[in-house]
Design a protein around this motif. Structure first.
Motif, PDB file in Angstrom:
ATOM      1  N   GLN A 135       0.828  -1.205   0.000  1.00  0.00           N
ATOM      2  CA  GLN A 135       0.000   0.000   0.000  1.00  0.00           C
ATOM      3  C   GLN A 135       0.865   1.259   0.000  1.00  0.00           C
ATOM      4  O   GLN A 135       0.647   2.191  -0.785  1.00  0.00           O
ATOM      5  N   VAL A 136       1.850   1.286   0.898  1.00  0.00           N
ATOM      6  CA  VAL A 136       2.699   2.469   1.021  1.00  0.00           C
ATOM      7  C   VAL A 136       3.559   2.642  -0.215  1.00  0.00           C
ATOM      8  O   VAL A 136       3.723   3.754  -0.730  1.00  0.00           O
ATOM      9  N   TRP A 137       4.123   1.545  -0.705  1.00  0.00           N
ATOM     10  CA  TRP A 137       4.960   1.602  -1.912  1.00  0.00           C
ATOM     11  C   TRP A 137       4.152   2.132  -3.098  1.00  0.00           C
ATOM     12  O   TRP A 137       4.603   3.019  -3.830  1.00  0.00           O
ATOM     13  N   LEU A 138       2.958   1.601  -3.291  1.00  0.00           N
ATOM     14  CA  LEU A 138       2.133   1.998  -4.429  1.00  0.00           C
ATOM     15  C   LEU A 138       1.767   3.481  -4.346  1.00  0.00           C
ATOM     16  O   LEU A 138       1.882   4.224  -5.330  1.00  0.00           O
ATOM     17  N   LEU A 139       1.329   3.921  -3.162  1.00  0.00           N
ATOM     18  CA  LEU A 139       0.877   5.306  -3.049  1.00  0.00           C
ATOM     19  C   LEU A 139       2.020   6.315  -3.103  1.00  0.00           C
ATOM     20  O   LEU A 139       1.857   7.405  -3.664  1.00  0.00           O
ATOM     21  N   THR A 140       3.171   5.955  -2.557  1.00  0.00           N
ATOM     22  CA  THR A 140       4.284   6.909  -2.561  1.00  0.00           C
ATOM     23  C   THR A 140       5.076   6.854  -3.864  1.00  0.00           C
ATOM     24  O   THR A 140       5.398   7.899  -4.439  1.00  0.00           O
ATOM     25  N   ARG A 141       5.392   5.654  -4.335  1.00  0.00           N
ATOM     26  CA  ARG A 141       6.274   5.536  -5.494  1.00  0.00           C
ATOM     27  C   ARG A 141       5.545   5.639  -6.823  1.00  0.00           C
ATOM     28  O   ARG A 141       6.109   6.101  -7.816  1.00  0.00           O
ATOM     29  N   LYS A 142       4.298   5.195  -6.872  1.00  0.00           N
ATOM     30  CA  LYS A 142       3.550   5.199  -8.130  1.00  0.00           C
ATOM     31  C   LYS A 142       2.562   6.363  -8.243  1.00  0.00           C
ATOM     32  O   LYS A 142       2.240   6.785  -9.354  1.00  0.00           O
ATOM     33  N   LEU A 143       2.085   6.872  -7.106  1.00  0.00           N
ATOM     34  CA  LEU A 143       1.037   7.890  -7.142  1.00  0.00           C
ATOM     35  C   LEU A 143       1.462   9.213  -6.509  1.00  0.00           C
ATOM     36  O   LEU A 143       0.683  10.168  -6.469  1.00  0.00           O
ATOM     37  N   GLY A 144       2.695   9.260  -6.002  1.00  0.00           N
ATOM     38  CA  GLY A 144       3.229  10.518  -5.493  1.00  0.00           C
ATOM     39  C   GLY A 144       2.529  11.064  -4.264  1.00  0.00           C
ATOM     40  O   GLY A 144       2.539  12.273  -4.013  1.00  0.00           O
ATOM     41  N   MET A 145       1.927  10.199  -3.473  1.00  0.00           N
ATOM     42  CA  MET A 145       1.205  10.639  -2.272  1.00  0.00           C
ATOM     43  C   MET A 145       2.157  10.818  -1.081  1.00  0.00           C
ATOM     44  O   MET A 145       3.236  10.210  -1.030  1.00  0.00           O
ATOM     45  N   LYS A 146       1.733  11.650  -0.141  1.00  0.00           N
ATOM     46  CA  LYS A 146       2.460  11.860   1.110  1.00  0.00           C
ATOM     47  C   LYS A 146       1.577  11.381   2.260  1.00  0.00           C
ATOM     48  O   LYS A 146       0.854  12.173   2.872  1.00  0.00           O
ATOM     49  N   PRO A 147       1.612  10.092   2.556  1.00  0.00           N
ATOM     50  CA  PRO A 147       0.720   9.556   3.603  1.00  0.00           C
ATOM     51  C   PRO A 147       1.318   9.664   4.994  1.00  0.00           C
ATOM     52  O   PRO A 147       2.543   9.730   5.171  1.00  0.00           O
ATOM     53  N   TYR A 200       1.383  -7.857  20.914  1.00  0.00           N
ATOM     54  CA  TYR A 200       1.665  -9.276  20.688  1.00  0.00           C
ATOM     55  C   TYR A 200       2.542  -9.453  19.437  1.00  0.00           C
ATOM     56  O   TYR A 200       2.224 -10.208  18.538  1.00  0.00           O
ATOM     57  N   ASN A 201       3.641  -8.744  19.387  1.00  0.00           N
ATOM     58  CA  ASN A 201       4.436  -8.659  18.155  1.00  0.00           C
ATOM     59  C   ASN A 201       5.451  -9.779  18.013  1.00  0.00           C
ATOM     60  O   ASN A 201       6.063 -10.217  18.981  1.00  0.00           O
ATOM     61  N   THR A 202       5.662 -10.197  16.773  1.00  0.00           N
ATOM     62  CA  THR A 202       6.714 -11.157  16.463  1.00  0.00           C
ATOM     63  C   THR A 202       8.001 -10.416  16.123  1.00  0.00           C
ATOM     64  O   THR A 202       8.000  -9.215  15.848  1.00  0.00           O
ATOM     65  N   VAL A 203       9.097 -11.145  16.124  1.00  0.00           N
ATOM     66  CA  VAL A 203      10.387 -10.583  15.726  1.00  0.00           C
ATOM     67  C   VAL A 203      10.322 -10.063  14.294  1.00  0.00           C
ATOM     68  O   VAL A 203      10.716  -8.927  14.000  1.00  0.00           O
ATOM     69  N   VAL A 204       9.809 -10.890  13.400  1.00  0.00           N
ATOM     70  CA  VAL A 204       9.758 -10.482  11.998  1.00  0.00           C
ATOM     71  C   VAL A 204       8.776  -9.331  11.799  1.00  0.00           C
ATOM     72  O   VAL A 204       8.990  -8.453  10.958  1.00  0.00           O
ATOM     73  N   GLY A 205       7.716  -9.288  12.591  1.00  0.00           N
ATOM     74  CA  GLY A 205       6.763  -8.190  12.482  1.00  0.00           C
ATOM     75  C   GLY A 205       7.379  -6.858  12.856  1.00  0.00           C
ATOM     76  O   GLY A 205       7.189  -5.849  12.160  1.00  0.00           O
ATOM     77  N   LYS A 206       8.124  -6.821  13.956  1.00  0.00           N
ATOM     78  CA  LYS A 206       8.771  -5.586  14.385  1.00  0.00           C
ATOM     79  C   LYS A 206       9.848  -5.165  13.377  1.00  0.00           C
ATOM     80  O   LYS A 206       9.995  -3.972  13.083  1.00  0.00           O
ATOM     81  N   LYS A 207      10.569  -6.137  12.854  1.00  0.00           N
ATOM     82  CA  LYS A 207      11.600  -5.803  11.870  1.00  0.00           C
ATOM     83  C   LYS A 207      10.975  -5.244  10.602  1.00  0.00           C
ATOM     84  O   LYS A 207      11.482  -4.279  10.012  1.00  0.00           O
ATOM     85  N   ASN A 208       9.871  -5.834  10.170  1.00  0.00           N
ATOM     86  CA  ASN A 208       9.215  -5.358   8.949  1.00  0.00           C
ATOM     87  C   ASN A 208       8.612  -3.970   9.124  1.00  0.00           C
ATOM     88  O   ASN A 208       8.610  -3.168   8.184  1.00  0.00           O
ATOM     89  N   LEU A 209       8.089  -3.661  10.305  1.00  0.00           N
ATOM     90  CA  LEU A 209       7.553  -2.328  10.521  1.00  0.00           C
ATOM     91  C   LEU A 209       8.669  -1.288  10.450  1.00  0.00           C
ATOM     92  O   LEU A 209       8.511  -0.230   9.813  1.00  0.00           O
ATOM     93  N   ARG A 210       9.797  -1.567  11.082  1.00  0.00           N
ATOM     94  CA  ARG A 210      10.942  -0.647  10.987  1.00  0.00           C
ATOM     95  C   ARG A 210      11.388  -0.496   9.540  1.00  0.00           C
ATOM     96  O   ARG A 210      11.698   0.607   9.069  1.00  0.00           O
ATOM     97  N   ASN A 211      11.415  -1.616   8.834  1.00  0.00           N
ATOM     98  CA  ASN A 211      11.827  -1.600   7.433  1.00  0.00           C
ATOM     99  C   ASN A 211      10.900  -0.722   6.595  1.00  0.00           C
ATOM    100  O   ASN A 211      11.346   0.058   5.742  1.00  0.00           O
ATOM    101  N   LEU A 212       9.594  -0.842   6.846  1.00  0.00           N
ATOM    102  CA  LEU A 212       8.607  -0.067   6.096  1.00  0.00           C
ATOM    103  C   LEU A 212       8.822   1.435   6.299  1.00  0.00           C
ATOM    104  O   LEU A 212       8.809   2.213   5.333  1.00  0.00           O
ATOM    105  N   VAL A 213       9.021   1.848   7.538  1.00  0.00           N
ATOM    106  CA  VAL A 213       9.218   3.267   7.828  1.00  0.00           C
ATOM    107  C   VAL A 213      10.516   3.767   7.191  1.00  0.00           C
ATOM    108  O   VAL A 213      10.559   4.849   6.583  1.00  0.00           O
TER     109      VAL A 213
END
Length: 423
Positions: free
Chosen positions: A81-93, A102-115
């Motif tokens: 969602q974020v990639w499409l709106l920022t990279r393809k549609l030029g949005m500032k979300p 109740y977070n997993t290791v991979v979940g926390k890592k992916n959230l940091r990665n996304l930001v």
């Protein structure tokens, strides 16, 4: 029990599924409608572009820094969602995250990665662990769901932020219930509503009715209280689903996000499904899914296998075998969560037994038994040796081993990304 003749859903699937006179379920019919030539995806893309341009204009007029809000968990949908709106549609979300605790290791890592990859700002609600424990215990007994609080949070907290910051557009990803059971038509351009949030995500329960039960206070329910109608109207708030405007395929989008933004999948076999990229952000999801199995006789593997059958990445035979392998497995996190909530495992089952659907289960001499499982109704073959695995797009093929656990998958002993329980 009747099952769809194409996918693996039983007739008691939730939310309501309809099996027609040809034996095909409403979810499969919905998928067929997405494939139909009469859906002009180019036209729908241009509609999305126009919506985004209008959102940019609205943001300038309101003096807003952000064009829209994207609710994120850090999963593959959030990345896309974020990639499409920022990279393809030029949005500032503005990214909005409800941290359910109740977070997993991979979940926390992916959230940091996304930001980091997106460069977007993140607004986060960190829900107290003590509050999560109280609500999990209460809602387990009340409706058979220990994860009610984060379904309520992710579907309410972004709306609170939107009203507070006067941001009128919220962009969700896939309308999940439509894809699973065909609950709505693709032609309807369904939008997010307070009603759908309450009925489909919060089991018909608004948080205010919980006050006083199991020590629940106003502070415990604060992130779940929906803004009133006047606030919504003043903001002119609307929530759209991207799956109305683009052809949604979680497999292809996960691959794209692995390549574009280094999205992390799991790297070890899971207990309750063969899918390695979906629903990996929280370790309570295993128990949540197991509760669905205990109540209705099917679980996450039925969901995942049916999705892949519809997309041509599994044969029906493979799917049935995978359901037999995974759907009935007790999650290894169950003891941990029972201890967390202050109950025994025996207490857990005693709470859930009255909620079992008698069209799926029968109690035989004190033991609960599935009445008519699909793997006893239809023949199936080993999914790891099926000749269809020679097809590179098949989920059991070597080419798909990073997205689905199959005979070609290998655990990485030097990584903790497969460890759901390491906080």
């Amino acid at each position: 029990m009747r099952y769809c003749a194409k996918c693996l859903y039983p007739e008691n699937a939730k939310p309501t599924i309809i099996i027609d006179e040809d034996g095909i379920c409403s979810g499969c019919r919905y998928h067929e409608s997405r494939m139909a030539l009469k859906i002009d995806w180019d036209e729908r893309w241009h509609m999305l572009v126009s919506l985004c341009e209008q959102a940019k204009s609205d943001a300038r007029q309101r003096g807003n820094k952000y064009d829209c809000i994207i609710p994120v968990s850090g999963g593959k949908d959030s990345h896309y969602q974020v990639w499409l709106l920022t990279r393809k549609l030029g949005m500032k979300p503005l990214l909005v995250h409800f941290n359910h605790a109740y977070n997993t290791v991979v979940g926390k890592k992916n959230l940091r990665n996304l930001v980091e990859k997106s460069g977007c700002d993140l607004e986060e609600c960190n829900y107290p662990l003590e509050s999560a424990c109280k609500l999990s215990r209460l809602m387990l007994e009340k409706v058979g769901d220990l994860t009610w609080h984060y379904h309520a949070g992710i579907k309410t907290y972004p709306i609170q932020v939107a009203v507070e910051k006067n941001i009128p557009l919220i962009v969700w990803g896939e309308h999940g219930f439509a894809e699973l059971t065909g609950i709505v038509s693709l032609h309807n351009f369904v939008e997010f509503t307070r009603w759908s949030r309450k009925e489909h995500d919060m089991r018909g329960i608004e948080p205010e009715v919980l006050l006083g039960e199991n020590g629940i206070t106003e502070n415990d329910i604060k992130p779940f209280v929906y803004p009133d109608d006047n606030q919504i109207e003043q903001c002119d708030l609307v929530g759209i689903y991207l799956s109305n405007f683009i052809y949604w395929d979680a497999n292809k989008q996960a691959e794209e996000m692995i390549n574009e933004w280094e999205f992390n999948t799991l790297n070890s076999k899971r207990g309750r499904t063969f899918n390695l990229f979906s629903k990996i952000e929280d370790h309570a999801n295993e128990v949540h899914d197991y509760l669905k199995y205990l109540k209705f006789g099917y679980g996450r593997t039925t969901d995942d296998a049916s999705y892949e059958i519809r997309h041509g990445r599994l044969t029906r035979s493979q799917g049935i075998a995978l359901v037999k392998e995974y759907d009935g497995n007790e999650p290894k996190s169950l003891d941990m969560y029972c201890g967390f909530m202050g109950i025994s495992k025996e207490d857990f089952y005693e709470m859930i037994n009255p909620l079992r659907d008698d069209s799926a289960w029968v109690c035989d001499d004190g033991e609960w038994v599935l009445k008519d499982p699909i793997f006893e109704k239809e023949p199936f073959s080993n999914p790891y040796t099926d000749t269809a695995a020679d097809n590179s797009s098949n989920a059991m093929s070597k080419q798909q081993a990073k997205l689905y656990w199959n005979s070609f998958s290998k655990s990485d002993e030097n990584s903790n990304l497969g460890d759901f329980y390491n906080e």
